[in-house]
Design an enzyme around this catalytic site. Sequence first.
Site, short mmCIF file in Angstrom:
data_model
loop_
_atom_site.label_atom_id
_atom_site.label_comp_id
_atom_site.label_asym_id
_atom_site.label_seq_id
_atom_site.Cartn_x
_atom_site.Cartn_y
_atom_site.Cartn_z
N CYS A 1 -13.75 1.34 30.76
CA CYS A 1 -13.98 2.53 31.56
C CYS A 1 -13.39 3.74 30.86
CB CYS A 1 -13.43 2.37 32.97
SG CYS A 1 -11.68 2.59 33.10
N CYS B 1 -10.15 5.30 32.35
CA CYS B 1 -8.88 4.65 32.03
C CYS B 1 -8.31 5.17 30.72
CB CYS B 1 -9.07 3.14 31.89
SG CYS B 1 -9.93 2.43 33.28
N ASP C 1 7.91 4.74 -27.68
CA ASP C 1 8.94 5.75 -27.63
C ASP C 1 10.27 5.03 -27.86
OD1 ASP C 1 10.12 8.26 -27.03
OD2 ASP C 1 10.67 7.45 -25.06
N ASP D 1 8.19 6.49 -21.07
CA ASP D 1 8.44 6.68 -19.64
C ASP D 1 7.42 7.68 -19.11
OD1 ASP D 1 9.45 9.38 -19.35
OD2 ASP D 1 11.20 8.70 -20.47
N ASP E 1 7.08 11.53 -21.38
CA ASP E 1 6.02 11.20 -22.33
C ASP E 1 4.63 11.36 -21.73
OD1 ASP E 1 8.04 10.51 -24.05
OD2 ASP E 1 8.10 8.44 -23.36
#
Lengths: 125, 885
Positions: B148, B151, B567, B768, B772
Amino acid sequence: MTTPQIIVMIGGILLILFIAWFFWLSPKEQTRISTNNNGTQEVAITVKGGYTPDIIVVKAGQPLRMRFTRQESSSCSETVTFPDFNKSAKLPEGQEVIVEFTPDKPGEYGFQCLMGMLRGKLIVE
Amino acid sequence: MVKDPVCGMEIDPNVAFESREHMEHKYFFCSESCLQKFDNNPHQYVLMTEDPIGSATTGFNPNTRVLQIELPILELAKEGQPGGELIKKALKKLNGIDRVIVNSTSGIVVVDFDNQVIQIQEIVGVIKKTGYLVGGSKTRIGIENIRCTSCVGFIETELKATPGVLDASVNIATQEATIDYLPEQTTLHRLNSAIEDWGYKTRPALSEESVDQQQAAHEKEYKRLMNRFWFAAIISIPVLITAYPKFIPLVRDWSMTTLRVSWFFAALLTLPVLLWSGGDFFNGAWAALKHRAANMNTLIALGTGAAWLYSTVAIGFPGIFPEGTSEPFYDVVAVVIALVVLGQALELRAKGRTSEAIKKLMGLQAKTARVIRNGVEIDIPVEEVLVGDTVQVRPGEKIPVDGVILEGSSAVDESMLTGESLPSSKKVGDDVIGATLNKTGAFKFRTTKVGKDTALAQIVKMVQDAQNSKAPIARLADTISGYFVPIVMILAVVTFVIWFDFGPKPQLIYGLVTAVSVLIIACPCALGLATPMSLMVGIGKGAENGILIRSGEALQTAQGIKTVVLDKTGTITKGKPELTDLLVVDKQQVTRDEMLRLAASVESISEHPLAEAIVEGARNKGLSIGKPEAFEAVPGHGVIATVEGQRVVLGNLKMMKRENVDLVDLEVKSEALANDGKTPMFIALNGKAAGIIAVADTVKEDSKEAIAVLHKMGIEVVMITGDNRRTAEAIARQVGVDRVLAEVLPEDKALNVHLLQAEGKKVAMVGDGINDAPALAQADVGLAIGTGTDVAIEASDITLIKGSLKGVVTAIEVSRATMRNIKQNLVGAFIYNILGVPIAMGVLFPFFGVLLSPLLAGAAMAFSSVTVVGNANRLRAFHPKFSSR
């Protein structure tokens, strides 16, 4: 060659031509998406044996929101992927799933289910 | 007397117009209009009633007009944000706001407000307009059988009136409530009971558990397919008997008339097989046809449909066909549909296994967390944990979310995320990752990331995205499969015409059987499945080993890597100096440990990284560090202090000259150390040279081993660094790097990568993710070495969660294994179709007189795609060279 054989031969050639025309050469229906007030282009796509609509024309540079609803249980269509945009979404049956991104470059981009059985095309203008 | 809750009139219950029960309370009304108003929205009036009803469920006390609420504001704690003032100003303008206190450091706004004038939702809305978001949790609760529409309003109002709820909405279509709330002020349990008060049952929201949901959907689909298969299979038996009467005793003796009658039965029996068991094919084919497309459904539907139609016409009107051709093929219909449906069911099963890795990852998530709020330990669902909460973790428990240790220490098993088998030791200030396992000690930590932001959630998201991405190699298969089905249809027509015009008698039968076989044997699915299935397993396999591959493209490129650029700092080395050498001039004067102890004592109040290395070195040796007095730092030289009465001078050559210390042979020794890439420091005690302490950024234990394996794989390894050539070459010698690019400015790293690419090689850069980033982006494949939590590093194609170079080896191995698997699949699928279709057309017939039965074609088609998925699943057995398990 008997008459039925000639008929079959001609019928076959015509059928081949028809298949080629029907699947490849005939113009396909395109759905053009308009932009709503928020500046988003929104389209609802039903997934059932195919994508409806399947050829979608959108404008470049404006956010695109596609609301997918999958109405079948076949596992083929459970994922929709946009390989050119590295976007994909799982589509649970009967549930609306939203895929959003902004297509920047004009061009034609396919979208499909994972194994390529269902296909659609995004035409960015 | 009672009060009408709507108009407030005092009325006698006995003469009341009507009464209503609402939330265990009885209300009386003076008139119909009051009753109607109440019925439209009872909750509004319940709250308005002055009687302290104090809803048992919400704990809401309407008597307190002024309420106080603490709203955590996202990003408010960030420095230099004017948010606090903005929010204060905006809120002060509203009616019903008594007081606004902004605490920017903790990111909290405290608002006193009159709940009859203004609602929390409005306050939140106003804050949103200032550009800030109120932090809170969003949850979804499923509501069973809500139908409903009225509700929906009641439940929404009820939820919004629950303290701590910022917003709530109920979607009747999905049968779910979406609630924004502050987990500190309410619990999921309370939200559930707010809904249950309206007589509805709650359930977990479907969308919350996507993997389980998908699994359940697969299970359902599998059952559906298997039902259809069994039906078709059972029908196939009598149909096969009537199709091959010659081979069956008893049936062999049936007269032609009996046989014809049995064929009519076969026609009736196969109709439901065609329309129910094979219904998907016809629906799918029709849907595709409407889009002027064709796929595997089209082929099966055409093949079986043609067989059924021909058979039915043949037995219905045998007269219109030439002698001997009015035979039915109902067996083809039933058996082919049974086989193809079975194939789909098996494929589904096998597909489920390909996503095992992601299921495993998601299963790692802890379900509950023990949070300390207001000094009380409470167990709450992990979804309710907030950023900034203090969480208690005991030995043997899972860490629920990401955070930083506040108190205590422990060893934590992070193997599930990083692939690192040894538990890593954690102390105060260290990061912990959600879903990892606490082994030995108990500790408390402050949460830093929850929900979607946790490392685990990000890993899962990234892996899922990557699994569904496309590898460039798939593009060929995609292009082909776009043309595939219409071509097969054309070939089927060609086949029929050739057999009909040039074949032996009965031509119609031959033409039809071969054309149907062509339609059925062609399998676009095998082509389409070849890449995505392997990618799914391969990328999942990478994730299991702590390697996050961002896309299929990254995975494909990684296989062809010829040069790996590493690196130096933080990639090959630990990125942090460590104590390496202790040299003393005269053992009588001072022992090595004593010298280190004194040096560490001096350095204990310095914050220089070199100083930390010395202090750390002394601590590791278990030396007790003393207190320095008269500490003096001489910039560019070193430090001087008095420790336990001894004057300790620590520094470089300049420092020793300044202090007039005679270095004896120490200068030569220090040269040698510097040549090895170390940083030597002289130490003098009471004006006399005592020795040298050297520190260096040491290489990670496994760097050398990993580089050796890379060489074995035929990959050139290049080191890139901003350090001077001497230090760089010293490290290069230690780990066995081929080529050194030293003294490269950070901004030139990308250029150097580009120069290597110009040599015509596929270059991978490992570094990283932050410093980098440009070089990672420039490389063909950028591999970022993570530090555990920052897993989703944007610039990288591949992220190695574990900070080890072995990950580079494993990443390339995963890539090579997956690509090999994909190629097997693609080649297999191509060969299958390239051989299968001509055989079905009957090319073998003129030479060997053999023709492929449509039944065999169906079996071949059904199992070709299962084979592809099965082959992809073989990848699950992949084992990296540096296995952690």
